[in-house]
Design an enzyme around this catalytic site. Structure first.
Site, PDB file in Angstrom:
ATOM      1  N   THR A   1      16.959  74.334  40.470  1.00  0.00           N
ATOM      2  CA  THR A   1      16.010  73.583  41.302  1.00  0.00           C
ATOM      3  C   THR A   1      15.452  72.342  40.626  1.00  0.00           C
ATOM      4  O   THR A   1      14.918  71.454  41.294  1.00  0.00           O
ATOM      5  CB  THR A   1      14.821  74.477  41.701  1.00  0.00           C
ATOM      6  OG1 THR A   1      14.097  74.872  40.517  1.00  0.00           O
ATOM      7  CG2 THR A   1      15.283  75.721  42.448  1.00  0.00           C
TER       8      THR A   1
ATOM      9  N   CYS B   1       7.924  75.952  35.578  1.00  0.00           N
ATOM     10  CA  CYS B   1       6.783  76.772  35.996  1.00  0.00           C
ATOM     11  C   CYS B   1       6.110  77.444  34.801  1.00  0.00           C
ATOM     12  O   CYS B   1       6.678  77.540  33.711  1.00  0.00           O
ATOM     13  CB  CYS B   1       7.231  77.886  36.952  1.00  0.00           C
ATOM     14  SG  CYS B   1       8.065  77.355  38.446  1.00  0.00           S
TER      15      CYS B   1
ATOM     16  N   CYS C   1       3.822  82.222  37.345  1.00  0.00           N
ATOM     17  CA  CYS C   1       3.989  81.632  38.673  1.00  0.00           C
ATOM     18  C   CYS C   1       4.327  82.715  39.707  1.00  0.00           C
ATOM     19  O   CYS C   1       5.168  83.593  39.450  1.00  0.00           O
ATOM     20  CB  CYS C   1       5.095  80.584  38.645  1.00  0.00           C
ATOM     21  SG  CYS C   1       5.311  79.731  40.235  1.00  0.00           S
TER      22      CYS C   1
ATOM     23  N   ARG D   1       9.331  83.238  43.591  1.00  0.00           N
ATOM     24  CA  ARG D   1      10.433  84.168  43.348  1.00  0.00           C
ATOM     25  C   ARG D   1      11.102  83.824  42.018  1.00  0.00           C
ATOM     26  O   ARG D   1      11.303  82.647  41.691  1.00  0.00           O
ATOM     27  CB  ARG D   1      11.455  84.083  44.484  1.00  0.00           C
ATOM     28  CG  ARG D   1      12.524  85.161  44.404  1.00  0.00           C
ATOM     29  CD  ARG D   1      13.457  85.083  45.601  1.00  0.00           C
ATOM     30  NE  ARG D   1      14.261  83.856  45.576  1.00  0.00           N
ATOM     31  CZ  ARG D   1      15.197  83.575  46.477  1.00  0.00           C
ATOM     32  NH1 ARG D   1      15.411  84.412  47.484  1.00  0.00           N
ATOM     33  NH2 ARG D   1      15.881  82.447  46.389  1.00  0.00           N
TER      34      ARG D   1
ATOM     35  N   ARG E   1      10.649  68.904  36.919  1.00  0.00           N
ATOM     36  CA  ARG E   1       9.446  68.522  37.648  1.00  0.00           C
ATOM     37  C   ARG E   1       8.478  69.702  37.719  1.00  0.00           C
ATOM     38  O   ARG E   1       8.922  70.858  37.863  1.00  0.00           O
ATOM     39  CB  ARG E   1       9.786  68.066  39.071  1.00  0.00           C
ATOM     40  CG  ARG E   1      10.799  66.947  39.134  1.00  0.00           C
ATOM     41  CD  ARG E   1      11.014  66.470  40.578  1.00  0.00           C
ATOM     42  NE  ARG E   1      11.332  67.571  41.486  1.00  0.00           N
ATOM     43  CZ  ARG E   1      12.531  68.101  41.630  1.00  0.00           C
ATOM     44  NH1 ARG E   1      13.543  67.668  40.896  1.00  0.00           N
ATOM     45  NH2 ARG E   1      12.730  69.079  42.504  1.00  0.00           N
TER      46      ARG E   1
ATOM     47  N   CYS F   1       6.072  72.559  39.038  1.00  0.00           N
ATOM     48  CA  CYS F   1       5.986  73.369  40.246  1.00  0.00           C
ATOM     49  C   CYS F   1       4.701  73.053  41.002  1.00  0.00           C
ATOM     50  O   CYS F   1       3.640  72.862  40.402  1.00  0.00           O
ATOM     51  CB  CYS F   1       6.007  74.857  39.854  1.00  0.00           C
ATOM     52  SG  CYS F   1       5.671  75.999  41.187  1.00  0.00           S
TER      53      CYS F   1
ATOM     54  N   CYS G   1       2.205  76.602  40.874  1.00  0.00           N
ATOM     55  CA  CYS G   1       1.429  77.022  39.690  1.00  0.00           C
ATOM     56  C   CYS G   1       0.916  75.849  38.866  1.00  0.00           C
ATOM     57  O   CYS G   1       0.185  76.057  37.897  1.00  0.00           O
ATOM     58  CB  CYS G   1       2.267  77.951  38.809  1.00  0.00           C
ATOM     59  SG  CYS G   1       3.727  77.176  38.040  1.00  0.00           S
TER      60      CYS G   1
END
Length: 351
Positions: A32, A36, A40, A43, A65, A67, A70
């Site tokens: 993705t 995180c 977090c 999933r 990048r 999240c 969180c």
């Protein structure tokens, strides 16, 4: 600042949302491009899609990048949208008398908000709002206004409620707190919340966040040691403190040069002196501080001395962390410790 454990340990911590790694390890998800906190609520990714980082800055430098659930690039409390919204509401209207009905009208469950604020700040949202109103009243009393005017301005329904709030904190009512001689207390605003500064014309005796649970006992100790009540007002030392704190948060000051008068035993003062030698942007473990003062077997005593430091930020007890790199207890709240360490990374390259 510390080597991360192996991938299996980190993935287990991610799967269990282990708070022990909060602020000390981050996961980047290659599928993705997002990174995180290990806590977090999203999933969990597959192990082969995980990359591990010691800091949020490292994850961002590697192209990930942050999240949006969180908020790993900010302090822990900033990852809770409800907390951020309600703190912003207090700042926008500090004199407002909040109720649980107000919280419900904003679309939040009061019990959930109560738990969230206690988890992040050690107090409820309503207690935080009340403390801010009390601060406003204290400033008016210090400026010479009548107590009744200050009481109304602070949003207290009765004079007795206003007096009780002061007496609980300082040990005597507001009418007895006008500054004449000796110690004076004033509030200092910082990006991490209000602080009480107590000083005389020679030195700073106390600097603590107004929501610290042990604040009353810290104030009582200073007052007892100096054999007198503490008035409301500002000394030249208080003004210097406010200026240097502002410069610190603005990125313009990595070291403080204030005259200090910390109240503690000889051992505690040795520990606090050692803390002042830790450069901004660096951390030490409790055992390393014990070694620095020549008492390598006094790790627990060092931890107790660290916890009783009454001059926050200036004496940087927030720079002491667990031997495994975790952010251990901080009297001002772990979220502040996390924020302070993050803010000081800009000073890491300075001598």
């Amino acid at each position: 600042m510390f080597d991360l454990p192996d991938d299996a340990v980190l993935y287990a911590a991610l799967s269990s949302r282990d708070p022990a790694y909060e602020g000390r390890a981050y996961v980047g998800v290659t599928s993705t491009g997002i990174f995180c906190r290990l806590t977090c609520p999203a999933r969990k990714p597959r192990p082969e899609n995980c990359r591990w980082f010691a800091t949020a800055r490292e994850a961002e430098a590697d192209g990930f990048r942050p999240c949006k659930r969180c908020h790993p690039a900010g302090a822990t409390a900033e990852g809770d949208k409800a907390v951020v919204a309600l703190r912003s509401a207090i700042e926008a209207d500090p004199g407002r008398r909040w109720t649980e009905l107000d919280i419900e009208k904003m679309g939040y469950d009061p019990s959930t908000i109560r738990r969230a604020f206690r988890r992040h700040f050690g107090m409820t949202f309503l207690q935080m709002a009340r403390n801010i109103r009390l601060r406003q009243g204290a400033r008016r009393v210090a400026d010479g206004d009548a107590v009744i005017d200050a009481q109304l301005d602070a949003g207290f329904d009765s004079a007795s409620g206003f007096r009780q709030a002061f007496a609980k904190l300082f040990g005597h009512p507001p009418a007895a707190m006008r500054a004449e001689q000796g110690l004076v207390a004033d509030w200092i605003d910082t990006p991490l919340g209000g602080m009480i500064a107590i000083s005389d014309d020679q030195a700073l005796h106390l600097l603590e966040f107004t929501d610290r649970k042990a604040l009353k006992s810290q104030i009582n100790r200073v007052s007892k040691d100096m054999k007198g009540k503490i008035g409301l007002g500002q000394s030249d030392i208080t003004g210097m403190t406010a200026q240097q704190i502002a410069e610190f948060f603005a990125g313009d000051r990595s070291r403080f040069d204030l005259p200090l008068a910390p109240h503690g035993t000889a051992f505690q003062r040795d520990v606090w002196d050692a803390l002042c030698q830790i450069p901004a942007g660096q951390t030490r473990s409790y055992s390393e501080v014990a070694q620095a003062i020549g008492k390598p077997n006094a790790t627990r005593a060092v931890a107790r001395a660290n916890a009783t430091n009454g001059i926050a930020i200036i004496i940087p007890c927030h720079r002491v962390i667990g031997a495994d790199g975790t952010l251990t207890g901080y009297a001002g709240g772990l979220w502040r410790k996390e924020k302070l360490i993050a803010a000081e990374r800009r000073y890491a390259g300075e001598p």
